[in-house]
Design a protein around this motif. Sequence first.
Motif, PDB file in Angstrom:
ATOM      1  N   ASP A 103      -0.872   3.270   0.256  1.00  0.00           N
ATOM      2  CA  ASP A 103      -0.035   2.075   0.156  1.00  0.00           C
ATOM      3  C   ASP A 103      -0.009   1.484  -1.252  1.00  0.00           C
ATOM      4  OD1 ASP A 103      -2.667   1.306   0.243  1.00  0.00           O
ATOM      5  OD2 ASP A 103      -2.346  -0.425   1.536  1.00  0.00           O
ATOM      6  N   GLY A 104      -0.550   2.214  -2.260  1.00  0.00           N
ATOM      7  CA  GLY A 104      -0.274   1.815  -3.629  1.00  0.00           C
ATOM      8  C   GLY A 104      -1.379   1.202  -4.458  1.00  0.00           C
ATOM      9  N   LYS A 132       0.886  -5.069  -9.932  1.00  0.00           N
ATOM     10  CA  LYS A 132       0.176  -6.346  -9.891  1.00  0.00           C
ATOM     11  C   LYS A 132      -1.311  -6.084 -10.114  1.00  0.00           C
ATOM     12  CE  LYS A 132      -1.122 -10.045  -6.696  1.00  0.00           C
ATOM     13  NZ  LYS A 132      -1.041 -10.526  -5.288  1.00  0.00           N
ATOM     14  N   LYS A 146      -1.984  -2.789  -7.960  1.00  0.00           N
ATOM     15  CA  LYS A 146      -1.258  -2.555  -6.698  1.00  0.00           C
ATOM     16  C   LYS A 146       0.224  -2.415  -7.006  1.00  0.00           C
ATOM     17  CE  LYS A 146      -0.910  -2.480  -2.135  1.00  0.00           C
ATOM     18  NZ  LYS A 146       0.520  -2.194  -1.997  1.00  0.00           N
ATOM     19  N   ILE A 147       0.809  -1.333  -6.512  1.00  0.00           N
ATOM     20  CA  ILE A 147       2.251  -1.132  -6.625  1.00  0.00           C
ATOM     21  C   ILE A 147       2.843  -1.107  -5.222  1.00  0.00           C
ATOM     22  CG2 ILE A 147       2.204   0.086  -8.837  1.00  0.00           C
ATOM     23  CD1 ILE A 147       2.290   2.716  -7.322  1.00  0.00           C
ATOM     24  N   GLU A 148       4.103  -1.490  -5.106  1.00  0.00           N
ATOM     25  CA  GLU A 148       4.765  -1.518  -3.808  1.00  0.00           C
ATOM     26  C   GLU A 148       5.416  -0.159  -3.539  1.00  0.00           C
ATOM     27  OE1 GLU A 148       4.420  -3.880  -1.637  1.00  0.00           O
ATOM     28  OE2 GLU A 148       3.187  -4.988  -3.077  1.00  0.00           O
ATOM     29  N   ASP A 150       5.002   3.466  -0.510  1.00  0.00           N
ATOM     30  CA  ASP A 150       4.363   4.014   0.686  1.00  0.00           C
ATOM     31  C   ASP A 150       4.243   5.530   0.584  1.00  0.00           C
ATOM     32  OD1 ASP A 150       4.159   1.513   2.064  1.00  0.00           O
ATOM     33  OD2 ASP A 150       6.316   1.630   2.485  1.00  0.00           O
TER      34      ASP A 150
END
Length: 472
Positions: A103-104, A132, A146-148, A150
């Motif tokens: 999930d990143g 982020k 964290k990247i958005e 999947d």
Amino acid sequence: MIKSIKKTIPIFLIGFLMFSFSVSAELPDFTKLVEEHSAAVVNISTKKTAKSAKKFPQELFGEGERNEMLDELMKRFLDKDGGGFPNDNDTSSLGSGFIVSKDGYVVTNYHVIAEADEIIVKLNDRRELSAKLVGSDKRSDVALLKIEADNLPVLETGSSEDLKVGEWVIAIGSPFGFDHSVTAGIVSAKGRSLPSENYVPFIQTDVAINPGNSGGPLFNLKGKVVGINSQIFSRTGGFMGVSFAIPVDVAKRVIEQLKENGKVSRGWLGVYIQEVTRELALSFGLSSPRGALIVEVIKDGPAMGVLKQGDIVLEFNGKKIKNASALPVIVGSTELNKDVEITVRRGGKTEVLTLQLSELPSDDLAKAPVKKESKPKKIDNFMGMELSNLDDTAKESLDVENGVMVKRVIKDPARSAGVERGDILLMFNGENIDDLEHFHELTENIEEGKTYALLVLRSGAARFLAIKIDKK
């Protein structure tokens, strides 16, 4: 004779070919590993925007007074909004990282993203996603992003504890911005302590690491991440055969805390330590150099009232302390507010003590600066030093309660021991030195040929010296 030589040539060639084949057969093939795992390695670029752009004086031009030349100049030299001059202080950097969850979540080095206003993660499929910052830890040089996205490819972590010196490892990263470059080498050493960081037992390798590799994974031959490439030793800025990686076992503990709390908590013992040399081991009655020698116990720290100057920590929480650099790593990873057993060498005996750790302060505790002392009466000493007592003003400025000052180093054994002018002698052979008279009492019955531990205060930091008495 000639016939004999002719007969041996084919045999020699056969042996050489067999040797060459056996050597080449033992060399690993990295192609499958790279094909399977490079997709989870990412390129990271950052941008830090300066906040001081100067506005262009639009009011200098009346309506209709702008011409084509002026419009072109404004396009070239103003910022993207057309409202300010470009700022030469804008900075950018490149680094590497790797994906640890579908999930990143992405891991990289702290120094890659430090103070960045914008972080872009470039994936293997050419997508570029804004990241982020979840949290970062300067002490271990680890950051979690964290990247958005999947269903991302993920790397599996192994164990750096099981890594062996001489084992093959490879790195995948973006040196100088060249995406997914692969380099290979061996583990040169483990548990390296660097001056910039006491809480990471670095893995040393000879894998070619260059600017841009920072934050990328270090793999073992099973394709598991065993380290995060972090630093190089270089006199030129490029690779020189000495690279350092953060052990993945250390990184995993940091990542877990960053994910849960956004920060890292470490155990704090509250002491200053130094290495036990062969000479110091002899002076403390140890058969060989080992452990961490305590040179100062910080006031109101966790060790206050439990540990003392001159203690040698041999075991901490059931783990043997081979050298001084091992202690901070073990202390930092120990759970807080629980009883911990410490085995120390004190006064020629081994003792087991118990205490509880506190959380390591965010900033290292500063030492009091050394100020100029007054000039009390001088006296010569047979140990090769010219000494003087400390008056109340000097004690206050140095933040000490006892000791004598070295005014001059004249000869051995003080010179050979490394005593320097301005040193404050605090302890001799495990006993605090009150003043000159007391120091002479302590040294009155010393034995020729024996080595003694001498604690000195130098430039605000305490350290032990081993002083060997050749003559009285």
